[in-house]
Design a protein around this motif. Structure first.
Motif, mmCIF file in Angstrom:
data_model
loop_
_atom_site.group_PDB
_atom_site.id
_atom_site.type_symbol
_atom_site.label_atom_id
_atom_site.label_comp_id
_atom_site.label_asym_id
_atom_site.label_seq_id
_atom_site.Cartn_x
_atom_site.Cartn_y
_atom_site.Cartn_z
ATOM 1 N N GLN A 1 -1.589 -5.486 -8.193
ATOM 2 C CA GLN A 1 -1.310 -4.143 -7.671
ATOM 3 C C GLN A 1 -0.260 -3.397 -8.480
ATOM 4 O OE1 GLN A 1 -1.271 -4.192 -3.068
ATOM 5 N NE2 GLN A 1 -0.690 -6.281 -3.619
ATOM 6 N N SER B 1 1.090 2.519 -4.339
ATOM 7 C CA SER B 1 -0.100 3.360 -4.420
ATOM 8 C C SER B 1 -0.117 4.184 -5.700
ATOM 9 C CB SER B 1 -0.169 4.296 -3.209
ATOM 10 O OG SER B 1 1.013 5.087 -3.114
ATOM 11 N N ARG C 1 0.824 -1.210 0.000
ATOM 12 C CA ARG C 1 0.000 0.000 0.000
ATOM 13 C C ARG C 1 0.859 1.260 0.000
ATOM 14 N NH1 ARG C 1 -4.948 0.299 4.128
ATOM 15 N NH2 ARG C 1 -5.476 -1.494 2.816
ATOM 16 N N ARG C 2 2.043 1.193 0.588
ATOM 17 C CA ARG C 2 2.908 2.373 0.656
ATOM 18 C C ARG C 2 3.629 2.628 -0.661
ATOM 19 N NH1 ARG C 2 6.088 1.369 6.423
ATOM 20 N NH2 ARG C 2 4.427 0.175 7.457
#
Length: 406
Positions: free
Chosen positions: A340, A310, A306-307
């Motif tokens: 992702q 993103s 997520r860091r």
């Protein structure tokens, strides 16, 4: 203590130094244990001495060949055992090489030739030296040579060549816009603001275009025992990418994994590559250890994805894929990672073999989820990666290898 024991530590330390120069990591505790073992077993029999030292010093299967070659050169002189027993320091004269050597033999010969005691003075011979350091043919051979087969001097030259490499990826269109008179897309906000100032009439239709932006680069590098030679060279490659942050890439985030995941991004900001790798070696404790790919990818997905993912990112996954346990978990984690990223590129040194086949369960589980499958075993393969990124990586190995899965 026998009189010969006074020189026994000197001989074993000399031998260990040669092993270290050949790339075998030996700690002080191992040397002390080897001394105790040799004193117990004795050293008048060559086979017993060889077996004892190998049992106490070698901890990796890939170091067995190097150990055997250094030991053979160490005992090449038939009078050496007698000299050792009579308290003389070892005298080493590296014999001329009459046939092509294997990679481990190359490093063993260099290690012994580097010296470490009082080598015997060989009679001078007339030699014709030709300086071909910068010749085209030598450089071409170097770029095609496998990292694992390189000598110490060639590795040093390869590291210098890697510093000049780059991964130039075309920019992608971002979410921000800029005014552009010759574009088709109308800037509606600007048009309405202009109409308000003119009593509701649109005197002109301002145009806009999306601003290009650089992608982030995220590197996940396997540092397990089976990846030792390649992971160290790839660390120099990743350091070169990190130093180009802001030029070719927006941000560069780097991680190593063996039995656990380590974030080494701050350490790659050190400009000197040798100092940076020394800091990484002090920070990472599982270098040349086991491998837990599924667990490491799971930790990255939970705590770091997520860091660092993103924004649009390209992920370089550097591993041989030799995972023996948790295949179901591995497939789930690699699938989650692929969803992702903009592009997930797998760099695998096993592709150095033309007849490579995805037999390992870990490779079969990971392969369908990556965008590209490319080699990373020599300088040419890294240059092909750079060129391929610029052109879209259309000619990688994934299509061929996927055909072998069916």
């Amino acid at each position: 203590m026998t009189p010969t024991a006074g020189r026994l530590p000197d001989n074993i330390v000399y031998f260990v130094r040669a092993l270290r120069r050949a790339g075998v990591s030996v700690g002080t505790a191992q040397i002390l244990e080897a001394l105790r073992a040799v004193q117990t077993v004795g050293f008048t029999n060559r086979r017993d001495f060889h077996t004892t030292l190998r049992a106490m010093i070698v901890t990796r299967a890939e170091h067995l060949l190097i150990f055997d070659q250094v030991f053979a050169m160490f005992w090449r002189d038939p009078e050496f055992l007698e000299n050792m027993i009579t308290n003389l320091l070892p005298v080493i004269t590296a014999p001329p090489i009459d046939r092509p050597l294997k990679p481990a033999q190359n490093r063993a010969a260099e290690a012994m030739a580097a010296g470490g005691g009082n080598p015997r003075q060989a009679p001078p011979k007339e030699q014709l030296e030709v300086d071909a350091q910068f010749s085209h043919s030598n450089m071409e051979k170097l770029t095609q040579k496998d990292f694992d087969a390189m000598t110490v001097a060639e590795i040093r030259a390869a590291k210098i060549a890697i510093r000049s490499m780059g991964l130039d990826l075309p920019k992608v269109l971002g979410r921000r816009y800029a005014q552009a008179a010759n574009m088709v897309q109308i800037d509606r906000r600007k048009a309405l603001q202009s109409a308000r100032r003119s009593g509701g009439e649109m005197m002109q239709l301002p145009k806009q275009r999306a601003k290009p932006r650089r992608l982030n680069l995220v590197v996940l590098c396997d540092i397990s025992g089976s990846m030792t030679r390649y992971s160290r060279m790839m660390m120099h490659f990743v350091h070169s990418m990190a130093q180009a942050q802001g030029q070719s890439w927006a941000e560069v985030h780097s991680f190593t994994f063996g039995t656990r995941l380590h974030n080494i991004s701050p350490l790659l900001t050190i400009k000197d590559p040798d100092a940076a790798l020394t800091s990484i070696g002090n920070h990472v404790r599982d270098w040349e250890g086991g491998t837990r790919i599924a667990t490491s990818l799971g930790e990255f997905n939970r705590h770091w994805a997520r860091r660092v993912l993103s924004t649009p990112s390209v992920v370089l996954l550097i591993t041989d894929g030799l995972e023996r346990e948790g295949i179901t978990q591995l497939e789930a984690e690699i699938s989650r990672l692929a969803l992702q990223t903009r592009e997930l590129i797998w760099l695998n040194p096993l592709l150095r073999w033309d007849q490579f086949s995805p037999q390992a369960a870990g490779i079969r589980a990971m392969l369908p989820h990556v965008s590209s499958f490319v080699a990373c075993h020599n300088l040419d393969s890294l240059q092909e990666l750079s060129d391929g990124l610029r052109n879209g990586l259309h000619a990688d190995h994934k299509t061929r290898v996927m055909g072998l899965l069916k």
